[in-house]
Design a protein around this motif. Structure first.
Motif, mmCIF file in Angstrom:
data_model
loop_
_atom_site.group_PDB
_atom_site.id
_atom_site.type_symbol
_atom_site.label_atom_id
_atom_site.label_comp_id
_atom_site.label_asym_id
_atom_site.label_seq_id
_atom_site.Cartn_x
_atom_site.Cartn_y
_atom_site.Cartn_z
ATOM 1 N N ALA A 132 -3.930 10.345 -2.440
ATOM 2 C CA ALA A 132 -4.407 10.723 -3.508
ATOM 3 C C ALA A 132 -5.883 10.583 -3.796
ATOM 4 O O ALA A 132 -6.650 11.164 -4.155
ATOM 5 C CB ALA A 132 -3.509 10.674 -4.893
ATOM 6 N N TYR A 133 -6.011 9.162 -3.440
ATOM 7 C CA TYR A 133 -7.360 8.595 -3.532
ATOM 8 C C TYR A 133 -8.233 9.087 -2.769
ATOM 9 O O TYR A 133 -9.632 9.263 -2.970
ATOM 10 C CB TYR A 133 -7.162 6.986 -3.297
ATOM 11 C CG TYR A 133 -8.579 6.328 -3.424
ATOM 12 C CD1 TYR A 133 -8.968 5.777 -4.462
ATOM 13 C CD2 TYR A 133 -9.241 5.884 -2.226
ATOM 14 C CE1 TYR A 133 -9.991 4.864 -4.858
ATOM 15 C CE2 TYR A 133 -10.463 5.257 -2.755
ATOM 16 C CZ TYR A 133 -10.735 4.844 -3.587
ATOM 17 O OH TYR A 133 -12.045 3.963 -3.627
ATOM 18 N N ALA A 134 -7.926 9.306 -1.560
ATOM 19 C CA ALA A 134 -8.754 10.032 -0.487
ATOM 20 C C ALA A 134 -9.228 11.377 -0.681
ATOM 21 O O ALA A 134 -10.120 11.747 -0.703
ATOM 22 C CB ALA A 134 -7.892 10.067 0.868
ATOM 23 N N ARG A 135 -8.093 12.204 -1.441
ATOM 24 C CA ARG A 135 -8.308 13.571 -1.833
ATOM 25 C C ARG A 135 -9.447 13.467 -2.999
ATOM 26 O O ARG A 135 -10.504 14.178 -3.202
ATOM 27 C CB ARG A 135 -7.343 14.283 -2.262
ATOM 28 C CG ARG A 135 -6.310 14.679 -1.528
ATOM 29 C CD ARG A 135 -5.246 15.726 -1.833
ATOM 30 N NE ARG A 135 -4.529 14.996 -2.849
ATOM 31 C CZ ARG A 135 -3.351 14.303 -2.682
ATOM 32 N NH1 ARG A 135 -2.939 14.171 -1.510
ATOM 33 N NH2 ARG A 135 -2.861 14.085 -3.803
ATOM 34 N N CYS A 162 -11.806 11.190 -3.743
ATOM 35 C CA CYS A 162 -13.049 10.420 -3.492
ATOM 36 C C CYS A 162 -13.691 11.101 -2.340
ATOM 37 O O CYS A 162 -14.962 10.812 -1.918
ATOM 38 C CB CYS A 162 -12.988 9.005 -3.223
ATOM 39 S SG CYS A 162 -12.422 8.181 -4.551
ATOM 40 N N GLY A 163 -12.872 11.924 -1.551
ATOM 41 C CA GLY A 163 -13.624 12.517 -0.605
ATOM 42 C C GLY A 163 -13.467 12.107 1.001
ATOM 43 O O GLY A 163 -14.127 12.600 2.009
ATOM 44 N N PHE A 164 -12.488 11.321 1.088
ATOM 45 C CA PHE A 164 -12.152 10.480 2.531
ATOM 46 C C PHE A 164 -11.396 11.468 3.184
ATOM 47 O O PHE A 164 -10.446 12.421 2.629
ATOM 48 C CB PHE A 164 -11.468 9.306 2.214
ATOM 49 C CG PHE A 164 -12.359 8.084 1.660
ATOM 50 C CD1 PHE A 164 -13.148 7.345 2.455
ATOM 51 C CD2 PHE A 164 -12.413 7.772 0.251
ATOM 52 C CE1 PHE A 164 -13.989 6.533 2.038
ATOM 53 C CE2 PHE A 164 -13.331 6.968 -0.256
ATOM 54 C CZ PHE A 164 -14.222 6.190 0.653
ATOM 55 N N PRO A 165 -11.080 11.233 4.597
ATOM 56 C CA PRO A 165 -10.424 12.133 5.370
ATOM 57 C C PRO A 165 -8.958 11.918 4.911
ATOM 58 O O PRO A 165 -8.627 10.724 4.575
ATOM 59 C CB PRO A 165 -10.577 11.702 6.807
ATOM 60 C CG PRO A 165 -12.157 11.009 6.740
ATOM 61 C CD PRO A 165 -11.889 10.347 5.483
ATOM 62 N N PRO A 166 -8.058 12.924 4.939
ATOM 63 C CA PRO A 166 -6.725 12.760 4.447
ATOM 64 C C PRO A 166 -5.750 11.827 5.634
ATOM 65 O O PRO A 166 -4.811 11.374 5.098
ATOM 66 C CB PRO A 166 -6.314 14.323 4.606
ATOM 67 C CG PRO A 166 -7.093 14.817 5.634
ATOM 68 C CD PRO A 166 -8.401 14.439 5.604
ATOM 69 N N THR A 167 -6.192 11.610 6.472
ATOM 70 C CA THR A 167 -5.661 10.516 7.537
ATOM 71 C C THR A 167 -6.376 9.908 8.443
ATOM 72 O O THR A 167 -7.821 9.940 8.493
ATOM 73 C CB THR A 167 -4.864 11.562 8.677
ATOM 74 O OG1 THR A 167 -5.896 12.280 9.513
ATOM 75 C CG2 THR A 167 -3.840 12.709 8.310
ATOM 76 N N TYR A 189 -10.727 1.249 -1.056
ATOM 77 C CA TYR A 189 -9.459 1.175 -1.379
ATOM 78 C C TYR A 189 -9.051 0.061 -1.995
ATOM 79 O O TYR A 189 -8.280 -0.370 -2.895
ATOM 80 C CB TYR A 189 -8.448 1.857 -0.511
ATOM 81 C CG TYR A 189 -7.043 2.190 -1.199
ATOM 82 C CD1 TYR A 189 -6.970 3.239 -2.241
ATOM 83 C CD2 TYR A 189 -6.169 1.142 -1.147
ATOM 84 C CE1 TYR A 189 -5.819 3.395 -3.012
ATOM 85 C CE2 TYR A 189 -4.833 1.476 -1.914
ATOM 86 C CZ TYR A 189 -4.645 2.396 -2.579
ATOM 87 O OH TYR A 189 -3.499 2.542 -3.405
ATOM 88 N N PRO A 190 -9.203 -1.068 -1.199
ATOM 89 C CA PRO A 190 -9.092 -2.484 -1.458
ATOM 90 C C PRO A 190 -9.424 -3.010 -2.942
ATOM 91 O O PRO A 190 -8.610 -3.892 -3.686
ATOM 92 C CB PRO A 190 -9.587 -3.233 -0.409
ATOM 93 C CG PRO A 190 -9.629 -2.426 0.853
ATOM 94 C CD PRO A 190 -9.918 -1.162 0.302
ATOM 95 N N HIS A 191 -10.310 -2.186 -3.498
ATOM 96 C CA HIS A 191 -10.962 -2.552 -4.737
ATOM 97 C C HIS A 191 -9.695 -2.289 -5.829
ATOM 98 O O HIS A 191 -9.249 -3.014 -6.834
ATOM 99 C CB HIS A 191 -12.087 -1.741 -5.316
ATOM 100 C CG HIS A 191 -12.437 -1.860 -6.624
ATOM 101 N ND1 HIS A 191 -12.873 -2.976 -7.316
ATOM 102 C CD2 HIS A 191 -12.070 -0.713 -7.591
ATOM 103 C CE1 HIS A 191 -12.789 -2.656 -8.678
ATOM 104 N NE2 HIS A 191 -12.515 -1.110 -8.923
ATOM 105 N N LEU A 192 -8.958 -1.100 -5.508
ATOM 106 C CA LEU A 192 -7.621 -0.907 -6.409
ATOM 107 C C LEU A 192 -6.623 -1.992 -6.082
ATOM 108 O O LEU A 192 -5.842 -2.304 -7.239
ATOM 109 C CB LEU A 192 -7.287 0.493 -5.932
ATOM 110 C CG LEU A 192 -8.089 1.855 -6.303
ATOM 111 C CD1 LEU A 192 -7.270 2.830 -5.927
ATOM 112 C CD2 LEU A 192 -8.775 1.804 -7.492
ATOM 113 N N ILE A 211 1.005 -1.276 -0.162
ATOM 114 C CA ILE A 211 0.086 -0.163 -0.103
ATOM 115 C C ILE A 211 0.786 1.259 -0.247
ATOM 116 O O ILE A 211 1.706 1.515 1.066
ATOM 117 C CB ILE A 211 -0.950 0.072 1.380
ATOM 118 C CG1 ILE A 211 -2.017 -1.342 1.109
ATOM 119 C CG2 ILE A 211 -1.771 1.427 1.346
ATOM 120 C CD1 ILE A 211 -2.729 -1.439 2.080
ATOM 121 N N ASP A 212 0.925 2.008 -1.029
ATOM 122 C CA ASP A 212 1.418 3.095 -1.212
ATOM 123 C C ASP A 212 0.834 4.554 -0.566
ATOM 124 O O ASP A 212 -0.142 4.710 -0.795
ATOM 125 C CB ASP A 212 1.822 3.434 -2.492
ATOM 126 C CG ASP A 212 2.886 4.893 -2.920
ATOM 127 O OD1 ASP A 212 2.989 5.424 -2.136
ATOM 128 O OD2 ASP A 212 3.387 4.752 -3.879
#
Length: 204
Positions: free
Chosen positions: A61-64, A66-71, A78-81, A54-55
């Motif tokens: 970048a994915y969180a930004r 899709c609107g997830f919290p940055p931390t 995300y496991p779909h990716l 997991i990078d």
């Protein structure tokens, strides 16, 4: 670490994730000429990637996007990716009975690509739509959860949509849906996606 993939009893243990673009290209070639059959049997092969990495930069970048919290915890979608390249390799093999289609498609990029398939405009990608709803549906720090969703209609771009969520009175979860604006035959807005969140159950 072995230099090649290891196969045993139907399982293929991968030493690294498949490279997506070559795997997609191979799937297109292997899918050429295939015709779906009602009696088709899916292959029993299972791909296993023991050392999935997991990078953090990609997760951020994915969180930004899709609107997830940055931390905080890994975004629930995300496991779909992580599994997507493995799914493409399975579906792109010669043994897979169906043609490989719909995974990476220009219908999400330009209306000229969407029109031959009956869509007047480009479409929002379904998994982004799902992830964006998941970011709103799952409260930060809520783990474990079970998240389910069903797609009802594509979102044509550009579009204005409305997201709603209804929490269960006993606090065990919620239901959510994504609707478009009022249209002919859909005075309350067409449902594009709906789903459920259940707390205290591991997502599978």
């Amino acid at each position: 670490m072995p230099l090649t993939d290891v196969e045993s009893a139907g399982d293929v243990v991968l030493r690294r994730a498949p490279r997506l673009l070559p795997t997609l290209a191979r799937g297109v070639l292997n899918g050429t000429g295939k015709r779906p059959r009602p009696d088709a049997v899916l292959p029993a092969t299972r791909l296993v990637l023991p050392a999935a990495r997991i990078d953090p930069a990609r997760v951020a970048a994915y969180a930004r996007l899709c609107g997830f919290p940055p931390t905080g915890p890994l975004p629930v979608s995300y496991p779909h990716l992580l599994g997507f390249p493995l799914a493409v390799r399975l579906m792109g093999s010669r043994a897979f009975p169906l043609p490989l289609a719909g995974l990476v498609h220009t219908i999400h990029l330009h209306p000229l690509a969407a029109r031959p398939l009956g869509f007047p405009r480009a479409l929002a990608h379904g998994m982004w739509t799902f992830a964006r709803c998941a970011a709103e549906a799952v409260p930060p720090g809520a783990a474990p959860v079970r998240l389910t969703a069903a797609f009802r209609a594509p979102v044509l771009l550009p579009a204005t949509v409305t997201y709603t969520r209804r929490d269960a009175p006993d606090g065990t979860g919620s239901t959510f849906q994504l609707r478009g604006g009022p249209a002919a035959g859909h005075p309350e807005g067409r449902v594009h996606l709906y789903g459920t969140v259940t707390y205290g159950t591991a997502t599978r």
